[in-house]
Design a protein around this motif. Structure first.
Motif, PDB file in Angstrom:
ATOM      1  N   GLN A  78       0.818  -1.108   0.063  1.00  0.00           N
ATOM      2  CA  GLN A  78       0.012   0.111   0.011  1.00  0.00           C
ATOM      3  C   GLN A  78       0.909   1.357   0.063  1.00  0.00           C
ATOM      4  OE1 GLN A  78      -2.317  -0.461   3.457  1.00  0.00           O
ATOM      5  NE2 GLN A  78      -3.963  -1.859   2.440  1.00  0.00           N
ATOM      6  N   LEU A  79       1.926   1.161   0.705  1.00  0.00           N
ATOM      7  CA  LEU A  79       2.768   2.312   0.828  1.00  0.00           C
ATOM      8  C   LEU A  79       3.698   2.532  -0.404  1.00  0.00           C
ATOM      9  CD1 LEU A  79       4.532   1.991   4.392  1.00  0.00           C
ATOM     10  CD2 LEU A  79       2.754   3.957   3.605  1.00  0.00           C
ATOM     11  N   MET A  80       3.881   1.520  -1.190  1.00  0.00           N
ATOM     12  CA  MET A  80       4.517   1.618  -2.593  1.00  0.00           C
ATOM     13  C   MET A  80       3.401   2.250  -3.748  1.00  0.00           C
ATOM     14  SD  MET A  80       7.454  -1.476  -3.012  1.00  0.00           S
ATOM     15  CE  MET A  80       6.067  -2.705  -3.513  1.00  0.00           C
ATOM     16  N   LYS A  81       2.512   1.581  -3.635  1.00  0.00           N
ATOM     17  CA  LYS A  81       1.146   2.064  -4.328  1.00  0.00           C
ATOM     18  C   LYS A  81       0.941   3.685  -4.110  1.00  0.00           C
ATOM     19  CE  LYS A  81      -3.110   0.702  -5.916  1.00  0.00           C
ATOM     20  NZ  LYS A  81      -4.214  -0.301  -6.059  1.00  0.00           N
ATOM     21  N   ALA A  82       0.908   3.949  -2.953  1.00  0.00           N
ATOM     22  CA  ALA A  82       0.754   5.391  -2.739  1.00  0.00           C
ATOM     23  C   ALA A  82       1.858   6.489  -3.080  1.00  0.00           C
ATOM     24  CB  ALA A  82       0.360   5.580  -1.292  1.00  0.00           C
ATOM     25  N   GLY A  83       2.892   5.820  -3.352  1.00  0.00           N
ATOM     26  CA  GLY A  83       4.294   6.564  -3.884  1.00  0.00           C
ATOM     27  C   GLY A  83       4.908   7.092  -2.388  1.00  0.00           C
ATOM     28  N   LEU A  84       4.876   6.630  -1.441  1.00  0.00           N
ATOM     29  CA  LEU A  84       5.711   6.970  -0.130  1.00  0.00           C
ATOM     30  C   LEU A  84       6.728   6.215   0.192  1.00  0.00           C
ATOM     31  CD1 LEU A  84       2.461   7.246   2.266  1.00  0.00           C
ATOM     32  CD2 LEU A  84       3.760   9.150   1.347  1.00  0.00           C
ATOM     33  N   VAL A  85       6.961   4.818  -0.546  1.00  0.00           N
ATOM     34  CA  VAL A  85       8.116   4.135  -0.371  1.00  0.00           C
ATOM     35  C   VAL A  85       8.524   3.757  -1.869  1.00  0.00           C
ATOM     36  CG1 VAL A  85       8.897   2.053   0.625  1.00  0.00           C
ATOM     37  CG2 VAL A  85       7.296   3.524   1.883  1.00  0.00           C
ATOM     38  N   SER A  86       9.806   3.674  -2.072  1.00  0.00           N
ATOM     39  CA  SER A  86      10.208   3.024  -3.296  1.00  0.00           C
ATOM     40  C   SER A  86      10.387   1.516  -3.121  1.00  0.00           C
ATOM     41  CB  SER A  86      11.369   3.694  -3.728  1.00  0.00           C
ATOM     42  OG  SER A  86      12.433   3.348  -2.894  1.00  0.00           O
ATOM     43  N   LYS A  87      10.491   1.012  -4.268  1.00  0.00           N
ATOM     44  CA  LYS A  87      10.820  -0.590  -4.232  1.00  0.00           C
ATOM     45  C   LYS A  87      12.231  -0.917  -3.570  1.00  0.00           C
ATOM     46  CE  LYS A  87       8.403  -2.937  -8.046  1.00  0.00           C
ATOM     47  NZ  LYS A  87       8.598  -3.875  -9.131  1.00  0.00           N
ATOM     48  N   HIS A  88      13.101   0.045  -3.852  1.00  0.00           N
ATOM     49  CA  HIS A  88      14.427  -0.263  -3.511  1.00  0.00           C
ATOM     50  C   HIS A  88      14.317  -0.161  -1.916  1.00  0.00           C
ATOM     51  CE1 HIS A  88      18.748   0.100  -2.730  1.00  0.00           C
ATOM     52  NE2 HIS A  88      18.543   0.984  -2.186  1.00  0.00           N
ATOM     53  N   ASP A  89      13.716   0.798  -1.016  1.00  0.00           N
ATOM     54  CA  ASP A  89      13.270   0.787   0.304  1.00  0.00           C
ATOM     55  C   ASP A  89      12.688  -0.214   0.857  1.00  0.00           C
ATOM     56  OD1 ASP A  89      14.770   3.417   0.448  1.00  0.00           O
ATOM     57  OD2 ASP A  89      12.816   4.503   0.241  1.00  0.00           O
ATOM     58  N   ALA A  90      11.682  -0.886   0.087  1.00  0.00           N
ATOM     59  CA  ALA A  90      10.912  -2.038   0.687  1.00  0.00           C
ATOM     60  C   ALA A  90      11.784  -3.369   0.666  1.00  0.00           C
ATOM     61  CB  ALA A  90       9.562  -2.409  -0.236  1.00  0.00           C
ATOM     62  N   LYS A  91      12.473  -3.478  -0.252  1.00  0.00           N
ATOM     63  CA  LYS A  91      13.655  -4.779  -0.410  1.00  0.00           C
ATOM     64  C   LYS A  91      14.359  -4.514   0.715  1.00  0.00           C
ATOM     65  CE  LYS A  91      13.395  -5.703  -5.091  1.00  0.00           C
ATOM     66  NZ  LYS A  91      14.204  -6.059  -6.439  1.00  0.00           N
ATOM     67  N   LYS A  92      15.053  -3.449   0.821  1.00  0.00           N
ATOM     68  CA  LYS A  92      16.090  -3.165   1.997  1.00  0.00           C
ATOM     69  C   LYS A  92      15.442  -3.525   3.328  1.00  0.00           C
ATOM     70  CE  LYS A  92      19.423   0.730   3.210  1.00  0.00           C
ATOM     71  NZ  LYS A  92      19.716   1.906   3.001  1.00  0.00           N
ATOM     72  N   ALA A  93      14.203  -2.957   3.411  1.00  0.00           N
ATOM     73  CA  ALA A  93      13.719  -3.313   4.778  1.00  0.00           C
ATOM     74  C   ALA A  93      13.206  -4.808   4.905  1.00  0.00           C
ATOM     75  CB  ALA A  93      12.058  -2.431   4.928  1.00  0.00           C
ATOM     76  N   ASN A  94      12.924  -5.535   3.780  1.00  0.00           N
ATOM     77  CA  ASN A  94      12.663  -6.942   3.935  1.00  0.00           C
ATOM     78  C   ASN A  94      13.839  -7.600   4.316  1.00  0.00           C
ATOM     79  OD1 ASN A  94       9.921  -7.133   3.364  1.00  0.00           O
ATOM     80  ND2 ASN A  94      10.252  -7.209   1.520  1.00  0.00           N
ATOM     81  N   LYS A  95      15.128  -7.433   3.674  1.00  0.00           N
ATOM     82  CA  LYS A  95      16.525  -7.992   3.914  1.00  0.00           C
ATOM     83  C   LYS A  95      16.837  -7.661   5.480  1.00  0.00           C
ATOM     84  CE  LYS A  95      18.329  -7.693  -0.807  1.00  0.00           C
ATOM     85  NZ  LYS A  95      19.453  -7.387  -1.398  1.00  0.00           N
ATOM     86  N   ALA A  96      16.781  -6.387   5.869  1.00  0.00           N
ATOM     87  CA  ALA A  96      17.123  -6.246   7.208  1.00  0.00           C
ATOM     88  C   ALA A  96      16.234  -7.193   8.461  1.00  0.00           C
ATOM     89  CB  ALA A  96      16.912  -4.586   7.612  1.00  0.00           C
ATOM     90  N   LYS A  97      15.137  -7.247   7.997  1.00  0.00           N
ATOM     91  CA  LYS A  97      14.006  -8.181   8.851  1.00  0.00           C
ATOM     92  C   LYS A  97      14.415  -9.593   8.711  1.00  0.00           C
ATOM     93  CE  LYS A  97       9.043  -9.020   9.523  1.00  0.00           C
ATOM     94  NZ  LYS A  97       8.015  -8.529   8.856  1.00  0.00           N
ATOM     95  N   HIS A  98      14.637 -10.020   7.482  1.00  0.00           N
ATOM     96  CA  HIS A  98      15.109 -11.447   7.351  1.00  0.00           C
ATOM     97  C   HIS A  98      16.499 -11.569   7.870  1.00  0.00           C
ATOM     98  CE1 HIS A  98      15.222 -15.141   5.340  1.00  0.00           C
ATOM     99  NE2 HIS A  98      16.252 -14.904   4.784  1.00  0.00           N
TER     100      HIS A  98
END
Length: 174
Positions: A6-26
């Protein structure tokens, strides 16, 4: 649809930021560290703080309500049981907070005050004569409401008193 989508669709987060957050969580999950959601911890702490403030406010409100209830009881006890001082022509002097005060009473009321059958109570800056039993009930709730309560038990004569034969009259006017 996840929050991240939803944040990516709204333009608040980029794909790069989302992947970075997923990697840190993993990585955190793999290393055995628990992922702490700071927002959840802050919200929980705020709920605990708010609950404590609510308890304190409720305790203060209850204390205030209890105080008002006691004042209402005192007011009712005094007003319902007050003796009429109409046509009082004798001045009765007594001490109230270090000041000598005078009220006018009838001879019967004066004798009741002297004998300890009546007491003087204050309510709304006025003096009221009430029975001793009622005065004791009022004193249990608020001792400052009772101005004068003569107790005959404390006037008992000591056997060794050299002046026992020379009693001061209770109705002495001063």
């Amino acid at each position: 649809m996840s929050l991240q989508d939803q944040l990516m669709k709204a333009g608040l987060v980029s794909k790069h930021d989302a992947k970075k957050a997923n990697k840190a969580k993993h990585r955190a999950l793999k290393s055995g560290k628990k992922v702490i959601n700071e927002a959840k911890a802050d919200a929980a702490q705020k709920r605990v703080d708010q609950a404590e403030r609510d308890r304190q406010l409720n305790a203060e409100r209850k204390a205030e309500a209890d105080k008002k209830a006691v004042q209402a009881q005192i007011r009712q006890l005094i007003t319902v049981n007050a003796q009429s001082r109409d046509k009082g022509e004798l001045a009765y002097n007594f001490s109230d907070n270090g000041r000598i005060t005078k009220i006018f009473v009838t001879p019967a009321l004066q004798q009741g005050l002297v004998n300890g059958q009546l007491a003087i109570a204050t309510l709304d800056d006025k003096y009221h004569l009430i029975a001793t039993a009622v005065a004791e009930k009022v004193a249990q709730r608020d001792a400052s409401a009772i101005v004068l309560l003569n107790d005959k038990a404390k006037d008992a004569v000591d056997e060794d008193d050299p002046y026992a034969d020379y009693q001061i009259p209770d109705d002495l006017m001063w």
